[in-house]
Design an enzyme around this catalytic site. Structure first.
Site, PDB file in Angstrom:
ATOM      1  N   GLY A  73     -96.742  52.491  76.503  1.00 56.35           N
ATOM      2  CA  GLY A  73     -95.406  52.959  77.237  1.00 56.35           C
ATOM      3  C   GLY A  73     -94.945  51.825  78.305  1.00 56.35           C
TER       4      GLY A  73
ATOM      5  N   GLN B 101     -91.322  47.335  85.217  1.00 60.64           N
ATOM      6  CA  GLN B 101     -92.415  46.532  84.583  1.00 60.64           C
ATOM      7  C   GLN B 101     -92.189  45.245  83.995  1.00 60.64           C
ATOM      8  OE1 GLN B 101     -94.395  50.075  82.639  1.00 60.64           O
ATOM      9  NE2 GLN B 101     -96.151  49.115  83.640  1.00 60.64           N
TER      10      GLN B 101
ATOM     11  N   CYS C  82    -102.710  50.875  83.841  1.00 55.69           N
ATOM     12  CA  CYS C  82    -101.491  50.755  83.905  1.00 55.69           C
ATOM     13  C   CYS C  82    -101.383  49.118  83.411  1.00 55.69           C
ATOM     14  CB  CYS C  82    -100.761  50.942  85.460  1.00 55.69           C
ATOM     15  SG  CYS C  82     -99.157  50.378  85.285  1.00 55.69           S
ATOM     16  N   LEU C  83    -100.392  48.849  82.672  1.00 55.93           N
ATOM     17  CA  LEU C  83    -100.287  47.224  82.362  1.00 55.93           C
ATOM     18  C   LEU C  83     -99.777  46.591  83.418  1.00 55.93           C
ATOM     19  CD1 LEU C  83     -97.898  48.083  79.113  1.00 55.93           C
ATOM     20  CD2 LEU C  83     -99.944  46.966  79.242  1.00 55.93           C
TER      21      LEU C  83
ATOM     22  N   HIS D  30     -96.000  58.954  83.492  1.00 56.18           N
ATOM     23  CA  HIS D  30     -96.661  58.029  83.966  1.00 56.18           C
ATOM     24  C   HIS D  30     -95.283  57.071  83.943  1.00 56.18           C
ATOM     25  CE1 HIS D  30     -99.569  54.389  84.203  1.00 56.18           C
ATOM     26  NE2 HIS D  30     -98.561  53.849  83.766  1.00 56.18           N
ATOM     27  N   GLU D  31     -94.663  56.940  82.975  1.00 54.74           N
ATOM     28  CA  GLU D  31     -93.388  55.904  82.880  1.00 54.74           C
ATOM     29  C   GLU D  31     -92.433  56.291  83.947  1.00 54.74           C
ATOM     30  OE1 GLU D  31     -94.436  53.480  81.631  1.00 54.74           O
ATOM     31  OE2 GLU D  31     -95.807  54.356  80.423  1.00 54.74           O
TER      32      GLU D  31
ATOM     33  N   HIS E 239     -92.760  55.236  87.169  1.00 57.11           N
ATOM     34  CA  HIS E 239     -92.584  53.909  87.591  1.00 57.11           C
ATOM     35  C   HIS E 239     -91.212  53.798  87.995  1.00 57.11           C
ATOM     36  CE1 HIS E 239     -96.179  51.553  86.468  1.00 57.11           C
ATOM     37  NE2 HIS E 239     -96.113  52.243  85.373  1.00 57.11           N
TER      38      HIS E 239
HETATM   39  C1  UDB Z   1    -100.878  51.746  78.817  1.00 56.43           C
HETATM   40  N1  UDB Z   1    -102.641  51.596  77.209  1.00 56.43           N
HETATM   41  O1  UDB Z   1    -100.301  51.011  77.810  1.00 56.43           O
HETATM   42  F1  UDB Z   1    -105.498  55.862  73.073  1.00 56.43           F
HETATM   43  F2  UDB Z   1    -103.897  52.300  70.745  1.00 56.43           F
HETATM   44  C2  UDB Z   1    -102.348  51.629  78.650  1.00 56.43           C
HETATM   45  C3  UDB Z   1    -103.016  50.489  79.213  1.00 56.43           C
HETATM   46  C4  UDB Z   1    -102.855  50.343  80.697  1.00 56.43           C
HETATM   47  C5  UDB Z   1    -104.595  50.460  78.865  1.00 56.43           C
HETATM   48  C6  UDB Z   1    -102.576  49.255  78.447  1.00 56.43           C
HETATM   49  C7  UDB Z   1    -103.391  52.556  76.339  1.00 56.43           C
HETATM   50  O2  UDB Z   1    -103.460  53.549  77.018  1.00 56.43           O
HETATM   51  N2  UDB Z   1    -103.266  52.066  75.256  1.00 56.43           N
HETATM   52  C8  UDB Z   1    -103.857  52.939  74.228  1.00 56.43           C
HETATM   53  C9  UDB Z   1    -104.391  54.099  74.250  1.00 56.43           C
HETATM   54  C10 UDB Z   1    -104.857  54.639  73.009  1.00 56.43           C
HETATM   55  C11 UDB Z   1    -104.500  54.228  71.797  1.00 56.43           C
HETATM   56  C12 UDB Z   1    -104.202  52.924  71.789  1.00 56.43           C
HETATM   57  C13 UDB Z   1    -103.603  52.163  72.741  1.00 56.43           C
HETATM   58  N3  UDB Z   1    -100.363  52.361  79.572  1.00 56.43           N
HETATM   59  C14 UDB Z   1     -98.999  52.257  79.795  1.00 56.43           C
HETATM   60  C15 UDB Z   1     -98.523  51.577  81.145  1.00 56.43           C
HETATM   61  O3  UDB Z   1     -99.080  51.173  81.899  1.00 56.43           O
HETATM   62  N4  UDB Z   1     -97.093  52.129  81.440  1.00 56.43           N
HETATM   63  O4  UDB Z   1     -96.448  51.804  82.460  1.00 56.43           O
HETATM   64  C16 UDB Z   1    -100.936  53.183  80.558  1.00 56.43           C
HETATM   65  C17 UDB Z   1    -101.053  54.803  80.039  1.00 56.43           C
HETATM   66  C18 UDB Z   1    -102.196  55.529  81.055  1.00 56.43           C
HETATM   67  C19 UDB Z   1    -101.708  56.768  80.805  1.00 56.43           C
HETATM   68  C20 UDB Z   1    -100.198  56.833  80.428  1.00 56.43           C
HETATM   69  C21 UDB Z   1     -99.849  55.485  80.002  1.00 56.43           C
HETATM   70 ZN    ZN Z   2     -97.588  51.890  84.141  1.00 54.08          ZN
END
Ligand code: UDB
Ligand code: ZN
Length: 183
Positions: free
Chosen positions: A58, A63, A110-111, A154-155, A158
């Site tokens: 997401g 961001q 979170c990214l 979560h998004e 933000h």
């Molecule tokens: C993420 N990714 O994108 F189950 F293929 C997280 C990060 C912070 C670890 C990069 C993630 O959960 N990736 C993932 C999970 C899986 C399978 C797969 C990839 N976010 C998004 C973000 O920071 N958006 O602002 C954090 C998530 C934590 C809970 C919801 C969003």
């Molecule tokens: Zn985030």
């Protein structure tokens, strides 16, 4: 390639501005470039060439340095069928939410936040989001549950300048909430 804004930047703590409607081509293009970033970030070949990129599910406009109420979500929900969850949302608003909570067993990340903050983040297990669809420009309702609902919340956080660790209990990060489902 999009540059991800990292925690500490004041922009991440602002309330993002409503997007003007009808949706402009520029805002639509921004959403598509955000979606493209998520898809690339999940591609093994791309990751091999860009080892510092994290697999994102997401992304919210703040961001990428844009203080506007827009977000995208993308992940493959069922690897068997390859079923994808994909949302491009403009001016999203949670219009209903369950009393029941859900949390990720491994906590969130979170990214935009380089270091991991330990603890559970409790969110609504089910939500309904009213928004304008970034592809059609039409109003839509998205009903989501479990992991999908967690990512959307979560998004949306933000857009209100909230980061996941704000929601972790400082005194008791692994506090259990009665009735909450672990995901
Ligand atoms: C993420 N990714 O994108 F189950 F293929 C997280 C990060 C912070 C670890 C990069 C993630 O959960 N990736 C993932 C999970 C899986 C399978 C797969 C990839 N976010 C998004 C973000 O920071 N958006 O602002 C954090 C998530 C934590 C809970 C919801 C969003
Ligand atoms: Zn985030």
């Amino acid at each position: 390639m999009l540059k991800i804004v990292i925690d500490g930047a004041p922009l991440l703590r602002k309330t993002a501005k409503e997007v003007e409607l009808p949706l402009s081509s520029k805002d639509k293009e921004t959403l598509l470039s955000m979606l493209d970033y998520l898809k690339k970030s999940q591609d093994p070949d791309f990751l091999e060439k860009h080892p510092s990129v994290r697999s994102g599910v997401g992304l919210a406009a703040p961001q990428i340095g844009l203080s506007k109420r827009m977000l995208v979500v993308y992940f493959v929900d069922d690897p068997e069928s390859g079923h994808e969850v994909e949302h491009l949302l403009v001016n999203p608003r949670i219009v209903s939410s369950s009393v029941k909570k859900a949390y990720l067993a491994g906590g969130e990340g979170c990214l935009s936040v380089p270091e991991h903050h330990d603890g559970y983040v409790y969110r609504h297990n089910k939500i309904t989001v009213a928004a304008v669809d970034g592809r059609s420009g039409e109003p839509i309702l998205v009903r989501a549950e479990g992991y999908e609902a967690i990512v959307l919340q979560h998004e949306i956080d933000h857009l209100d300048g909230i980061l996941y660790y704000d929601r972790i209990d400082k005194k008791d990060p692994f506090k259990r909430v009665i009735g909450a489902i672990e995901i």
